[in-house]
Write an enzyme that holds these catalytic residues in place. Structure first.
Site, short mmCIF file in Angstrom:
data_model
loop_
_atom_site.label_atom_id
_atom_site.label_comp_id
_atom_site.label_asym_id
_atom_site.label_seq_id
_atom_site.Cartn_x
_atom_site.Cartn_y
_atom_site.Cartn_z
N ARG A 113 2.58 0.73 -5.87
CA ARG A 113 2.78 -0.11 -4.70
C ARG A 113 1.57 -0.99 -4.38
NH1 ARG A 113 6.82 1.93 -1.37
NH2 ARG A 113 5.84 1.04 0.45
N CYS B 86 0.84 -1.20 0.00
CA CYS B 86 0.00 0.00 0.00
C CYS B 86 0.87 1.25 0.00
CB CYS B 86 -0.86 0.01 1.25
SG CYS B 86 -1.61 -1.57 1.60
N GLU C 51 14.60 -15.15 -15.50
CA GLU C 51 14.13 -13.77 -15.44
C GLU C 51 13.23 -13.43 -16.65
OE1 GLU C 51 13.84 -11.73 -13.24
OE2 GLU C 51 13.65 -9.75 -14.16
N HIS D 195 13.31 -34.41 -18.95
CA HIS D 195 12.98 -35.24 -17.80
C HIS D 195 11.53 -35.04 -17.36
CE1 HIS D 195 17.04 -36.71 -17.41
NE2 HIS D 195 17.44 -35.47 -17.67
N LYS E 229 4.67 -3.49 -5.90
CA LYS E 229 6.09 -3.24 -6.15
C LYS E 229 6.95 -3.64 -4.97
CE LYS E 229 9.54 -1.40 -8.46
NZ LYS E 229 10.06 -2.27 -9.54
N GLU F 88 4.51 -12.22 -15.49
CA GLU F 88 3.93 -11.25 -14.55
C GLU F 88 3.18 -10.13 -15.25
OE1 GLU F 88 6.60 -8.96 -12.02
OE2 GLU F 88 8.20 -9.19 -13.47
N LYS G 174 9.40 -12.16 -16.26
CA LYS G 174 8.94 -10.90 -16.86
C LYS G 174 7.69 -11.15 -17.69
CE LYS G 174 10.36 -8.27 -15.15
NZ LYS G 174 11.30 -8.49 -14.11
N TRP H 280 -3.55 -2.32 -1.17
CA TRP H 280 -3.35 -3.63 -1.77
C TRP H 280 -3.88 -4.61 -0.73
CZ3 TRP H 280 -0.33 -8.10 -0.83
CH2 TRP H 280 -0.15 -8.95 -1.93
N ASN I 204 -0.19 1.06 6.54
CA ASN I 204 0.44 0.01 5.73
C ASN I 204 0.99 -1.03 6.69
OD1 ASN I 204 0.07 1.50 3.49
ND2 ASN I 204 2.22 2.05 3.20
N GLY I 205 0.98 -2.29 6.28
CA GLY I 205 1.53 -3.34 7.15
C GLY I 205 0.41 -4.24 7.64
#
Ligand code: F6R
Length: 608
Positions: free
Chosen positions: A27, A2, A481, A504, A603, A488, A485, A75, A101-102
């Site tokens: 965020r 948030c 990576e 395999h 983020k 997401e 990318k 969020w 936040n938290g």
């Protein structure tokens, strides 16, 4: 996660708070809200959805008069995204209003007690507990009340609080969730992150754990949770204010990809002096560097992928054993650490909860922690023993690009420095490595020049259902990576596999037309990877390959090839990642997605 913004000063608060929130939207952004003291009472407006909904509701804040206000982009953690669950939250009378936040970990126990005392809750959030608890203890003295509440809550918080009967004050507090305080001639600010207030001031204070700030229009005072006043150091942020603007790019992600040559230069240049690598901030003597027995790299997400590359680089160049851990695993697996070990944590935000806990866990065991961090003054930067800053500037897009590239070169510099001190890289090899390192920014520029080709190719794969990335050694790390990318921001299922491992099991997923991105930059592994390309080709895959310039023979096997310029194979990731970042970007654009704000993501992940 948030975002919080607060303002108290000479100007109308609401437009400033909303403008700040727009800089923090990256965020967390499933709902937003604002509370302003309008001269008589605290008026709150909240809306589920993007910040734009709240902006429309308040005419960009203009129809909310008043000179003090707090705002929040949420969020969701406790309770679905909704108008009711959006912050700010208030006591029943609406005279104490909080943004948070938290996570308040003991909120259920506190809520049960408050309910027994007759308090009524209107949301499912943990934050509402804070508003009622403040009400419960309120005795007309905000500071004293806040300290009482903070002594009773467990968990993490960054808080902005308004009290209707103290209209000339704004309170803030933090524990394990970032919060800064800024001051300008026009007023004082609180924010979760620098970009929110960069337009108004560069003078900031970083709140530390369990500190409280009392802001007025022209002053700020700091206190401990025991109400003792403390002095804090004012820090001048030298970030370029334009860095937090899109500068004509459609999305921050593209802008940030284009900033990579500069980011890499800014991270490398200050550390090269007279042909040697100087990393003053390492905080380790040459003797200590020589004594390192084992390195543990701990990080999350893309930063973890940097760690996977670094393992190949450090072990390959120096023969020092390296373990790479996901921070969320490291902290709970009782890692075996010995006094000659060095823990290196990697984090763009410097606030990732699991990575921060890894710092604490290692330090508690007496192990030195070096942090490779982008955000100056962040929690990880402050708690680690020493900090190697990546000078990438603010990274706004949720999907990391330029910070990832800066982290890579940070590891190249560290490895070369260690190699020099430990006498395992001779003068000739060192000079060549230095030359290749310094050539990277121009070579990244060359890679960016292939943008149109990649865009064209990406348009063909907008409808792909599943994409595979294969490679060996460092090329495998690049694939990890590239795959992250893509998934997401384009929501296309994708997996990265060590090229030799595919057969395999996973090769059964390759169907005619499946896109396989094969990274083959490592000369010693080239032939092996080409064999793996043949394997997927014979199952009908369409193969896009990334290879070193001159490796024309790959064109016989792959359907589409992109080349990287010559560099030391250990540095190939820095070049090969560019087309993969661009590919993910253009697939997402092609699908019409909001590239900078992928669904469900935030983020900075400040919860476990
Ligand atoms: C992916 C991404 C994340 C972060 C991860 C760690 O594009 O950005 O995977 O790399 O959340 O974040 P930091 O580096 O801030 O610790």
């Amino acid at each position: 996660m948030c975002g919080i913004v607060g303002y108290i000063g000479k100007k109308q608060a609401a437009p400033i708070v909303l403008d700040g929130l727009s800089k923090l939207e990256y965020r967390g952004y499933d709902s937003a809200g604002i509370a302003v003291f309008d001269g008589k009472e605290i008026v709150t407006k909240k809306a589920a959805g993007r910040l734009a909904v709240l902006e429309n509701l308040t005419h960009n804040g203009e129809n909310m008069p008043g000179f003090s206000g707090i705002g929040h982009t949420r969020w969701a953690t406790h309770g679905a995204p909704s108008d009711l669950n959006a912050h700010p939250h208030s006591n029943g009378a609406g005279t104490i209003v909080v943004v948070h936040n938290g996570i308040i970990e003991n909120y259920m126990a506190l809520k049960n007690k408050l309910v027994k005392k007759g308090y009524e809750f209107s949301s499912e959030t943990d934050t509402e507990v804070l508003a009622h608890l403040l009400d419960y203890y309120y005795d007309g003295n905000p500071l004293q009340t806040i300290t009482k509440v903070l002594h009773r809550v467990e968990g993490s918080y960054a808080l902005g609080i308004l009290f209707a009967d103290h209209p000339d004050e704004l309170y803030a507090a933090r524990k394990n969730s970032p919060l800064i305080v800024g001051c300008s001639e026009d007023g004082c600010f609180i924010a979760s992150d620098v970009p929110a207030i960069l337009k108004y001031t560069r003078n900031v204070y970083y709140l530390d754990n369990q500190e409280i700030a009392r802001l007025t229009a022209d002053d700020v005072k700091f206190y401990t949770v025991d109400e003792e006043e403390i002095e804090k150091q004012l820090v001048t942020v030298d970030w370029d204010a334009n860095a937090a603007e899109k500068a004509g790019y459609e999305f921050f992600m593209l802008k940030e990809i284009y900033e990579e040559p500069k980011t890499v230069t800014d991270t490398i240049s200050p550390r090269i002096r007279n042909g040697e690598i100087v990393i003053e901030e390492l905080g380790l003597t040459d003797e200590e560097l020589k004594a390192i027995n084992r390195i543990h790299i701990v990080a999350c997400g893309s930063a973890y992928h940097v760690g996977v590359t670094a393992k190949y680089v450090i072990e390959g160049m120096l023969r020092i054993p390296v373990e790479v851990d996901l921070a969320s695993e490291f902290r709970y697996r009782d890692p075996i650490l010995s006094p000659e070990d060095l823990v290196i944590v990697v984090s763009q935000s410097g606030e990732t909860a699991d990575t921060l806990e890894a710092v604490r866990e290692s330090k508690a065991r007496g192990i030195k922690v070096l942090a490779i961090v982008n955000v100056v003054g962040s929690s990880i930067a402050r708690e680690a023993d020493s900090v190697f800053y990546t000078w990438a500037g603010p990274e706004i897009s949720v999907a990391t690009t330029k910070a990832y590239s800066a982290q890579l070169v940070a590891f190249y510099l560290l490895t070369m420095k260690l190699g020099r001190v430990r006498g395992v890289i001779d003068d000739r090899r060192f000079a060549k490595l230095l030359e290749d390192l310094q050539a990277l920014p121009d070579q990244i520029e060359l890679m960016l020049g292939q943008k149109e080709k990649i865009q064209h190719f990406a348009n063909r794969y907008v409808a792909a259902r599943s994409v595979f990335f294969i490679g060996r050694g460092i090329d495998y790390a690049i694939g990890l990576e590239g795959s992250l990318k893509l998934k997401e921001i384009s929501y296309i299922h994708s997996e990265a596999y060590a090229a030799g491992e595919l057969k395999h099991g996973t090769i059964s997923l390759i169907e005619p037309g499946t896109l396989v991105v094969a990274v083959a930059t490592q000369p010693e592994l080239f032939a092996k990877t080409v064999s793996n390309i043949k394997e997927v080709k014979s199952r009908g895959a369409f193969v896009m390959a990334i290879a070193e310039r001159g490796r024309k023979e790959i064109e016989k096997e792959a359907d589409y090839v992109l080349y990287i310029p010559f560099t030391d194979p250990f540095f190939a990731n820095s070049l090969a990642i560019i087309p993969l970042q661009l590919f993910a970007y253009y697939v997402s654009v092609g699908k019409g997605y909001d590239v900078d704000h992928p669904r469900n993501l935030a983020k900075s992940v400040t919860v476990e």
